[in-house]
Enzyme design. Structure first.
Site, PDB file in Angstrom:
ATOM      1  N   ARG A  75      51.366  27.363  37.417  1.00 23.62           N
ATOM      2  CA  ARG A  75      51.090  26.034  37.957  1.00 23.62           C
ATOM      3  C   ARG A  75      50.013  25.375  37.111  1.00 23.62           C
ATOM      4  NH1 ARG A  75      47.056  24.918  41.561  1.00 23.62           N
ATOM      5  NH2 ARG A  75      48.433  23.909  43.032  1.00 23.62           N
ATOM      6  N   ASP A 103      42.946  48.253  32.213  1.00 25.13           N
ATOM      7  CA  ASP A 103      42.217  49.180  33.092  1.00 25.13           C
ATOM      8  C   ASP A 103      42.911  49.425  34.424  1.00 25.13           C
ATOM      9  OD1 ASP A 103      41.557  46.425  33.541  1.00 25.13           O
ATOM     10  OD2 ASP A 103      39.883  47.031  34.818  1.00 25.13           O
ATOM     11  N   GLU A 127      39.035  44.611  33.389  1.00 24.19           N
ATOM     12  CA  GLU A 127      39.326  43.369  34.129  1.00 24.19           C
ATOM     13  C   GLU A 127      38.870  43.477  35.572  1.00 24.19           C
ATOM     14  OE1 GLU A 127      40.562  40.387  36.504  1.00 24.19           O
ATOM     15  OE2 GLU A 127      41.434  42.361  36.834  1.00 24.19           O
ATOM     16  N   GLU A 128      38.997  44.689  36.155  1.00 23.34           N
ATOM     17  CA  GLU A 128      38.756  44.856  37.591  1.00 23.34           C
ATOM     18  C   GLU A 128      37.263  44.909  37.904  1.00 23.34           C
ATOM     19  OE1 GLU A 128      41.008  44.604  39.822  1.00 23.34           O
ATOM     20  OE2 GLU A 128      42.931  45.173  38.942  1.00 23.34           O
ATOM     21  N   HIS A 163      47.177  46.709  44.093  1.00 20.70           N
ATOM     22  CA  HIS A 163      45.983  47.434  44.550  1.00 20.70           C
ATOM     23  C   HIS A 163      46.307  48.441  45.666  1.00 20.70           C
ATOM     24  CE1 HIS A 163      42.586  44.688  42.787  1.00 20.70           C
ATOM     25  NE2 HIS A 163      43.657  44.739  42.008  1.00 20.70           N
TER      26      HIS A 163
HETATM   27 ZN   LIG Z   1      43.787  43.802  40.230  1.00 18.73          ZN
HETATM   28 ZN   LIG Z   2      45.105  42.689  37.713  1.00 18.57          ZN
END
Ligand SMILES: [Zn+2]
Ligand SMILES: [Zn+2]
Length: 397
Positions: A179, A78, A136-137, A368
């Site tokens: 990590r 997305d 996802e956002e 972003h």
């Molecule tokens: Zn993002």
């Molecule tokens: Zn992302």
């Protein structure tokens, strides 16, 4: 032929898919055009493909020619409500929508990995689930795909799950970073509405002013962070929106603010969910005001399994060379809904530098940003890492 060379051979195809997705970005859970492009890219490969019911996801399963366990690879699809200002030749054609987080690269790399691994189907000891995820956002698309059965798509649950994320700054192009333990923060939302009683600003004693109490809440939240949380288990609260009143000589009825709360352990997160509403209610009550406070849990902490993060590090060193991977010293304050997958399956989330040549990773526009750009050179590296992780993990099991 090494996997990376096979990925390099289809570099143009991967870049073409990426550019096509970038030109036509879509937001949220319903990404029909992106889904169609993914289905087109996977056509003809020996995959079992299913699509989502409540969202436009694509789940593809590659069954190897030899018996073995299941590994899951995830790429999100997305875009964001940002107006692109990069002037790239394949810039977004949709005003107000942009692939500013690089999910177009993830989708193209995962499709590339499906092609590379399909060519090795006969020798593959187990199955691979390719999880193409919308939303996802902020839409928790991963959680919805889990509810719709992505983890059972190949039968038995995966023994390991891996996600990749490109970054337009911070890391040099082609460098991987992961990590053990917390990799990204939990992100929760606090919504507060203080209810007062409006009146004339010259006679506040006849009204009930919500503004001073709301201001006290904002400051008290910061004090709470420093006085009740361990500095080595950090918490961040930022009030990003605050609205009250209309003009200088009127006391309004309401003050309203929104805050984000970031944390890195379930203990701190649980304490936030309990302490924040109590603090807000007690301050309102001290001033004789009413309040509505909501603590909404959004994405959990993205926790890398220690063994899987070590395995990812070894895979990067073996497949790309020792100078191509780093162990991140600290987690990142962003959040990821791959966390929902990692709550169910041990795995690792890996960052991949995609800062374009000529830009300094320290000062380059961040993910972003309307100016964020991601170098196509990262596509082959990410495709190869997805494929290497699956191949080596299946061989190890
Ligand atoms: Zn993002
Ligand atoms: Zn992302």
């Amino acid at each position: 032929m090494p996997v990376r060379d096979e990925a390099a051979r289809i570099a143009d195809q991967i870049a073409e898919l990426r550019h096509a997705i970038h030109r036509e970005p879509e937001i949220g859970l319903d990404l029909p055009k992106t889904q169609a492009k993914v289905l087109g890219a996977l056509a003809g490969l020996p995959l079992e493909i299913s699509t989502g019911r409540g969202l436009s996801s694509v789940t593809a399963v590659l069954r190897g020619g030899r018996p073995g366990p299941v590994v899951l690879l995830r790429g999100d699809m997305d875009a964001l409500p940002v107006t692109e200002e990069t002037r790239l030749p394949y810039s977004s054609a949709i005003p107000g929508v942009m692939h500013a987080c690089g999910h177009d690269l993830h989708t193209a790399m995962l499709a590339g990995a499906a092609r590379v691994l399909s060519a090795r189907q006969a020798e593959l000891p187990g199955s691979v689930i390719f999880m193409f995820q919308p939303g996802e956002e902020g839409y928790a698309g991963a959680r919805q795909m889990i509810r719709e059965g992505v983890l059972e798509a190949a039968g038995p649950r995966p023994v390991a799950a891996y996600g990749l994320h490109v970054t337009s700054n911070r890391l040099p192009c082609g460098v991987f970073s992961t990590r053990p333990g917390p990799m990204l923060a939990a992100a929760d939302q606090i919504t507060v509405t203080v209810h007062g009683r409006g009146g004339h600003a010259s006679q506040p004693h006849l009204a009930a002013d919500p503004i001073p109490a709301a201001c006290e809440m904002v400051l008290a939240l910061q004090t709470m962070v420093t006085r009740t949380f361990d500095v080595f288990d950090p918490v961040v609260i930022t009030v990003g929106s605050f609205h009250a009143g209309t003009i200088d000589n009127v006391i309004g009825d309401e003050a309203r603010f929104l805050a984000t709360a970031r944390s890195y352990s379930s203990r701190s997160r649980g304490a936030l969910a309990e302490q924040v509403p109590r603090l807000i209610r007690d301050i309102a009550s001290a001033h004789g005001l009413g309040v509505d406070v909501e603590y909404a849990t959004e994405y959990p902490v993205t926790v890398n399994d220690a063994a899987e993060a070590a395995f990812a590090g070894e895979t990067i060193a073996a497949a790309f060379g020792p100078d191509r991977g780093e162990t991140a010293q600290f987690p990142i304050t962003g959040a990821e809904d791959f966390s929902f997958v990692l709550e169910e399956v041990p795995g690792a989330f890996v960052f991949l530098g995609a800062c374009p040549p000529g830009r300094d990773p320290v000062t380059a526009p961040t993910n972003h940003s309307a100016l964020a750009t991601f170098d196509d050179a990262a596509l082959v590296e990410g495709t190869a890492l997805y494929a290497e992780l699956a191949l080596r993990r299946l061989a190890q099991a």
